[in-house]
Design a protein around this motif. Structure first.
Motif, PDB file in Angstrom:
ATOM      1  N   LEU A   1       0.815  -1.205   0.000  1.00 18.91           N
ATOM      2  CA  LEU A   1       0.000   0.000   0.000  1.00 18.91           C
ATOM      3  C   LEU A   1       0.853   1.261   0.000  1.00 18.91           C
ATOM      4  CD1 LEU A   1      -3.042   0.275   0.051  1.00 18.91           C
ATOM      5  CD2 LEU A   1      -2.922   0.682   2.493  1.00 18.91           C
TER       6      LEU A   1
ATOM      7  N   ILE B   1      -7.759  -3.935  -1.423  1.00 18.50           N
ATOM      8  CA  ILE B   1      -6.736  -3.105  -0.792  1.00 18.50           C
ATOM      9  C   ILE B   1      -6.626  -1.730  -1.446  1.00 18.50           C
ATOM     10  CG2 ILE B   1      -4.836  -4.108  -2.152  1.00 18.50           C
ATOM     11  CD1 ILE B   1      -4.478  -3.248   1.500  1.00 18.50           C
ATOM     12  N   THR B   2      -6.820  -1.662  -2.767  1.00 17.80           N
ATOM     13  CA  THR B   2      -6.663  -0.358  -3.409  1.00 17.80           C
ATOM     14  C   THR B   2      -7.941   0.478  -3.335  1.00 17.80           C
ATOM     15  OG1 THR B   2      -7.103  -1.506  -5.473  1.00 17.80           O
ATOM     16  CG2 THR B   2      -4.812  -0.934  -5.009  1.00 17.80           C
TER      17      THR B   2
ATOM     18  N   TRP C   1      -8.970   0.230   1.609  1.00 17.79           N
ATOM     19  CA  TRP C   1      -7.813  -0.234   2.372  1.00 17.79           C
ATOM     20  C   TRP C   1      -8.119  -0.533   3.839  1.00 17.79           C
ATOM     21  CZ3 TRP C   1      -6.935   2.993   6.397  1.00 17.79           C
ATOM     22  CH2 TRP C   1      -7.399   4.319   6.262  1.00 17.79           C
TER      23      TRP C   1
ATOM     24  N   ILE D   1      -6.451  -2.993   6.714  1.00 13.95           N
ATOM     25  CA  ILE D   1      -5.481  -2.272   7.539  1.00 13.95           C
ATOM     26  C   ILE D   1      -5.927  -2.208   9.006  1.00 13.95           C
ATOM     27  CG2 ILE D   1      -4.390  -0.023   7.940  1.00 13.95           C
ATOM     28  CD1 ILE D   1      -3.191  -1.688   5.642  1.00 13.95           C
TER      29      ILE D   1
END
Lengths: 319, 300
Positions: free
Chosen positions: A155, B260-261, B264, B268
């Motif tokens: 990320l 995730i993109t 997120w 996370i």
């Protein structure tokens, strides 16, 4: 006890470890519910074909017969064939070992290169800013699962730095640069927790050594601090770290499995998880076995390093 | 090390732990900011885990939130929703139950088995000691995650299977520590005194020997709970943990990976929680180690 005797003893012990691993793996894997023949042919396969396949795979033999047959084949270096693809297990493993070993190696190098110096600095500058900073970072290291570090790295770094890929693996024969770039993030993810452990061990081991009488004597003799530190301190402080470094290789190994999944790298970890999902008995057995074998071997190597660092050590005498 | 037993008059005990050690621990916490932080994090985590049904704003399985993958800090769902529109905060709170339960359970399994082995080996010595400790040595050279992955794969997913699979790897730690402690106090006067007045083996082991091995065992226990939680998270992430539908931190993290993109926070946030909690437990363990004056674990 002499060196040769000691090594012999270690080798015999390792053989027992491996035999234990082999036995546990064999019987554990065979008690997985589900019939591999049915899995291969699908739910609506006809009974005759199923029966023929079971006979071909040796699944009809009593368990202990299968066990000894397998043991005998192992001794000749034959790890069997994947039930799914028919390929030899050893071959499949060798194919995917590259990425796993690359990640594990680079991860260890990163961990060692960072952890040992910071551990030393931390102990020498105890309770100063350097110490607080590095112990805090190490603390984060031992508190995060490797695969999550991987996700964060993707990320933060992967998305912003185009030169660093976040998916897949480039073999080393396509160029060292691309290879390094493809394993850099996974290796950091694997190395960070390991580095945290090593740094803490290095620090506490060094602190202990710094308090020893011979260190005080050396300083009192008028030797400058740095010389004392490296000549007398480091060698002794490294001993416990090296011993445990081998044991904690398991941390790297465990990390690699999940990290491969995160980075979409076809390594041993993905092979193992895939073979469990497909109930591919020989492949699971072979994978666990070979990985354990490498692990046991690594520990013997670490043991040898240990004796090299400290020639005064008495082999096998320590309790 | 001071010791106490029926043949010795100093100090009281709480759960077998000498009260002066508890006082030392409180002293450490008062002195040390990191220890305080550890205690606070562990307390919050335990409260969230125990009272999740009362404290969670929504049913963790309810899919009735229209926005899928709603971002954090939206009005109704403070930490956003997952890809099925389930409230992330509630799922994380229920996830704490699994982390705590499996973490404690696994280490308890390892501790009970290991301490028993260590007590027997250390107390009796001789061939019993040899046999047991050689067995323990074999376990030492075993990559733990492989055991856990294999055991869960074999016996299926589920809380108990994960507990045993993870805890298995800790038996040898406890066996080794306990044996070492027993050996160091085996010849102490109060143990010999107990023997001389004719107490049975079991009585001596559990009433005289075991209580004096408690401090290092507690320290090791704490450190391993942190490690067990990481192991559980890894297994869940690999899809080999507690049942897939159960919200666990590792599984949430794994499910969020695909988004995730775009979203997120789904992977996370659980990761941050794992990190903070494990960090807190490690700080707590370090404080215990300081207070009890236990050396960092050495191999032998």
């Amino acid at each position: 006890m002499g060196l040769r005797q000691y090594l012999l003893k270690r080798l015999v012990h390792s053989v027992f470890v491996m035999l234990f691993v082999v036995t546990v793996v064999f019987f554990a894997v065979r008690s997985i519910p589900g019939d591999p023949a049915r899995l291969m042919l699908g739910g609506d396969a006809d009974p005759e074909a199923l029966e023929a396949l079971r006979a071909e795979l040796g699944l009809n033999e009593p368990l202990y017969v299968q066990y000894f047959q397998w043991l005998r084949r192992l001794l000749t270096g034959d790890f069997g064939e994947s039930i799914r693809t028919g390929e030899p297990v050893l071959g499949s493993l060798v194919q995917v070992a590259g990425p796993t070993l690359s990640i594990a190696m680079l991860g260890m190098v990163i961990a060692l290169v960072i952890a040992i110096p910071t551990g030393i600095v931390s102990s020498v500058k105890r309770y100063e800013i350097e110490d607080y900073l590095s112990t805090t970072i190490a603390f984060f290291g031992i508190s995060m699962p490797a695969f999550w570090i991987g996700i964060v790295l993707i990320l933060v770094v992967g998305v912003n730095v185009d030169a660093i890929p976040t998916f897949g693996y480039t073999p080393i024969n396509e160029g060292v640069g691309p290879w390094l770039r493809s394993i850099l993030l996974p290796a950091i993810a694997v190395g960070f927790p390991y580095g945290g452990i090593l740094m803490r061990m290095m620090r506490s081991s060094m602190l202990e050594v710094l308090n020893e009488d011979y260190m005080r004597t050396a300083r009192a003799k008028g030797l400058t601090s740095n010389l004392v530190l490296f000549k007398h301190g480091l060698q002794n402080a490294l001993i416990p770290v090296v011993t445990l470094a081998g044991i904690f290789l398991a941390v790297v190994l465990g990390g690699v499995v999940a990290v491969e999944i995160v980075f979409g790298i076809r390594g041993i970890g993905r092979l193992l998880i895939g073979s469990i999902n497909r109930r591919d008995f020989p492949l699971i057995q072979g994978t666990v076995l070979i990985v354990s074998f490498v692990f046991v071997l690594a520990n013997i190597v670490v043991d040898l390093l240990y004796t090299m660092i400290n020639p005064r050590i008495k082999y096998g005498g320590g309790e | 090390m001071t010791v106490s037993s029926r043949f010795d008059t100093d100090g009281g005990r709480v759960f077998g732990l000498r009260t002066d050690l508890i006082e030392q621990f409180i002293g450490t916490v008062n002195r040390d900011l990191k220890a305080k932080l550890g205690v606070v994090i562990v307390t919050l985590f335990v409260i969230a885990a125990i009272f999740a049904p009362e404290l969670a704003p929504y049913d963790p399985m309810a899919q009735d939130f229209a926005p899928l993958q709603a971002p954090a800090l939206s009005s109704e769902t403070p930490l956003g929703t997952d890809s099925f529109g389930r409230d992330l905060l509630s799922r994380l709170m229920y996830g704490a139950r699994i982390s705590l339960g499996v973490g404690l359970g696994a280490v308890l399994f390892g501790a009970i088995s290991g301490v028993l082995l260590g007590l027997i080996a250390g107390f009796y010595g001789g061939w019993i000691d040899d046999l047991l400790m050689r067995g323990v040595d074999v376990m030492w050279a075993f990559p733990w995650l492989l055991i856990a992955i294999m055991l869960v794969a074999v016996f299926g997913q589920g809380v108990w299977n994960v507990i045993v699979a993870v805890g298995f790897a800790y038996i040898d730690d406890f066996a080794r520590i306990t044996r070492g402690e027993v050996l160091s106090i085996r010849e102490e006067e109060y143990v010999l005194a107990a023997e001389s007045v004719g107490l049975g083996d079991l009585e001596i082991v559990f009433e005289e020997v075991f209580p004096n091995t408690v401090a290092p065992i507690i320290v090791q226990f704490t450190v391993l709970v942190a490690r067990a939680m990481l192991a559980e998270a890894t297994l869940s992430f690999l899809g080999l943990g507690v049942k897939p539908s159960t919200p666990t931190w590792g599984a949430l993290l794994g499910q969020g990976r695909d988004f995730i993109t775009t979203a997120w926070w789904i992977s996370i946030l659980p990761g941050v929680l794992i990190m903070i909690t494990v960090l807190g437990i490690n700080l707590f363990g370090d404080a215990l180690r300081d207070a009890f004056d236990v050396r960092e674990v050495d191999s032998e």
